[in-house]
Design an enzyme around this catalytic site. Structure first.
Site, PDB file in Angstrom:
ATOM      1  N   GLY A 207       0.900  -0.938  -0.303  1.00 38.82           N
ATOM      2  CA  GLY A 207      -0.201   0.060  -0.049  1.00 38.82           C
ATOM      3  C   GLY A 207       0.576   1.505  -0.198  1.00 38.82           C
ATOM      4  O   GLY A 207       2.277   1.805  -0.394  1.00 38.82           O
ATOM      5  N   ASN A 208       0.305   2.404   0.553  1.00 37.38           N
ATOM      6  CA  ASN A 208       0.866   3.300   0.640  1.00 37.38           C
ATOM      7  C   ASN A 208      -0.168   4.373   1.666  1.00 37.38           C
ATOM      8  O   ASN A 208      -0.051   3.684   2.432  1.00 37.38           O
ATOM      9  CB  ASN A 208       0.995   4.397  -0.741  1.00 37.38           C
ATOM     10  CG  ASN A 208      -0.868   4.472  -1.128  1.00 37.38           C
ATOM     11  OD1 ASN A 208      -1.206   5.782  -0.722  1.00 37.38           O
ATOM     12  ND2 ASN A 208      -1.289   4.202  -2.318  1.00 37.38           N
TER      13      ASN A 208
END
Length: 407
Positions: A207-208
């Site tokens: 993810g981020n």
């Protein structure tokens, strides 16, 4: 001191207006509560007086020498009606003035915000929809009600939005002032927000750090400017903006499907979300365990689809696409390339990294236009960045692209 008139109608949601009133008073606004006779059956006059710190006038015959049916509306900087019943919307749309609240609405020259609350069937009734369209056509802001538990066991669209969300929208309207136009009225806009997550196994994901704050600010600002807003939220835990229809998603493919579907009937698509560029080629059925010798597993990645490019390739005449470019170096050069490849009309460029932008309440961006324009914004609150982006959008919207905002 900013003067706010809080109109309260006779619905079960009237008790929630007490919280809205407190939010206004605790933030330094002067508030005059104008309840209808029906509203007083749910919350009594002493409550409104105690919370506002002001006497409550309920009838046009009270304090006649002060001409309250004219004075209250004239001196207001903002009028908020919450909850607004189907009956009140009908009377306001037809210019009736049979009580103090409707008289106030007719004399007010400031922005007016209606926060409806009623059963789903009443909200969807053709008469109500026509009344809402009339009010919006006059420049008033009618917030879409929320979906949730209604009176009794019923559930559906018609629930009063959270008071904090109504308050946030009201503040956006106040900031824009009397000259504020609902310049997105009748438009359907799609905003994506947050960061996608690509599962590695049942426990882990790629993810981020995107918080979704800029996308949610864009949604709030669009609601305050009169738009019908579809907010596609990827793993965001922020409060739902009042009036926005939220579509929760998790992965990039889920984001793609939801955005493509919503974009089909939209005037503007703003891709503020941060989709993961890559995903694992295979997702493990069980948690990936450490090997006995400490050797790390090898992960094969595949490229995710470019959602903005897909939307750009399918744009209808008059439809606008706003892309985002989060860069760690060569920001403007990389963004100009993306602007062309994605066939976007605007691209919002910001530099990101550890302790930079992600999760912050401020942003520093440059807005590049396909027409060669450049707008550099200094560090601003994300709500102000959102309005600056919508200013760029509205200046480019073609009148013939206007959609029916009554749905």
């Amino acid at each position: 001191m900013t003067e706010v008139v809080l109109g309260v109608c006779g619905g079960i949601a009237a008790y929630k207006a007490c919280e809205l009133l407190r939010l206004f008073t605790e933030s330094g606004h002067g508030v005059r509560v104008v309840p209808t006779a029906s509203a007083l059956k749910f919350v009594g006059e002493p409550t409104w007086a105690a919370l506002s710190g002001r006497p409550v006038v309920t009838e046009v015959w009270d304090d006649v020498h002060e001409v309250p049916h004219v004075r209250i509306g004239r001196h207001a900087d903002l009028v908020v009606v919450a909850p607004a019943t189907a009956d009140l919307l009908a009377r306001a749309a037809h210019g009736l003035a049979d009580d103090l609240l409707t008289n106030t609405l007719l004399t007010a020259t400031c922005p007016v915000v209606f926060a409806p609350a009623m059963h789903t069937e009443m909200w969807e009734n053709a008469a109500t929809r026509a009344n809402v369209a009339t009010l919006r056509g006059r420049g008033h802001l009618v917030i879409e009600p929320a979906v949730g538990r209604l009176t009794g066991a019923d559930t559906g669209k018609g629930r009063l939005p959270d008071p904090a969300a109504i308050f946030a929208t009201a503040l956006r309207v106040l900031r824009r002032g009397v000259a504020a136009e609902t310049d997105l009225a009748g438009r359907h806009v799609v905003v994506t927000a947050g960061g996608t997550r690509e599962p590695l196994d049942p426990v882990r994901f790629l993810g981020n750090r995107s918080s979704g704050k800029q996308g949610y600010a864009l949604a709030r600002a669009a609601v305050a400017r009169g738009a019908r807003v579809t907010l596609i939220a990827a793993n965001v835990t922020l409060p739902t903006p009042a009036g926005a229809d939220v579509v929760p998603v998790g992965t990039t493919e889920e984001l793609r499907k939801a955005t493509v579907a919503a974009a089909a009937g939209a005037d503007v698509v703003v891709m503020a979300a941060a989709p993961a560029d890559f995903r694992p080629a295979d997702v493990a059925d069980h948690k990936i365990k450490k090997s006995g010798d400490g050797t790390a597993p090898t992960l094969a990645l595949v490229t995710n689809p470019d959602i903005a490019a897909e939307i750009g390739a399918a744009k209808r005449p008059g439809q606008l696409l706003v892309a985002f470019a989060a860069e760690t170096r060569d920001a403007l050069e990389n963004a100009r390339g993306k602007l062309t490849r994605k066939r976007a009309d605007l691209i919002v460029v910001n530099e990101v990294g550890t302790d930079l932008v992600f999760g912050a309440d401020h942003n520093t961006v440059t807005i590049l236009g396909a027409d060669g324009t450049t707008a550099e914004l200094g560090e601003l609150p994300k709500d102000d960045v959102a309005d600056a982006i919508w200013d760029q959008v509205t200046s480019r919207l073609a009148p013939q692209a206007r959609q029916d905002g009554t749905a």
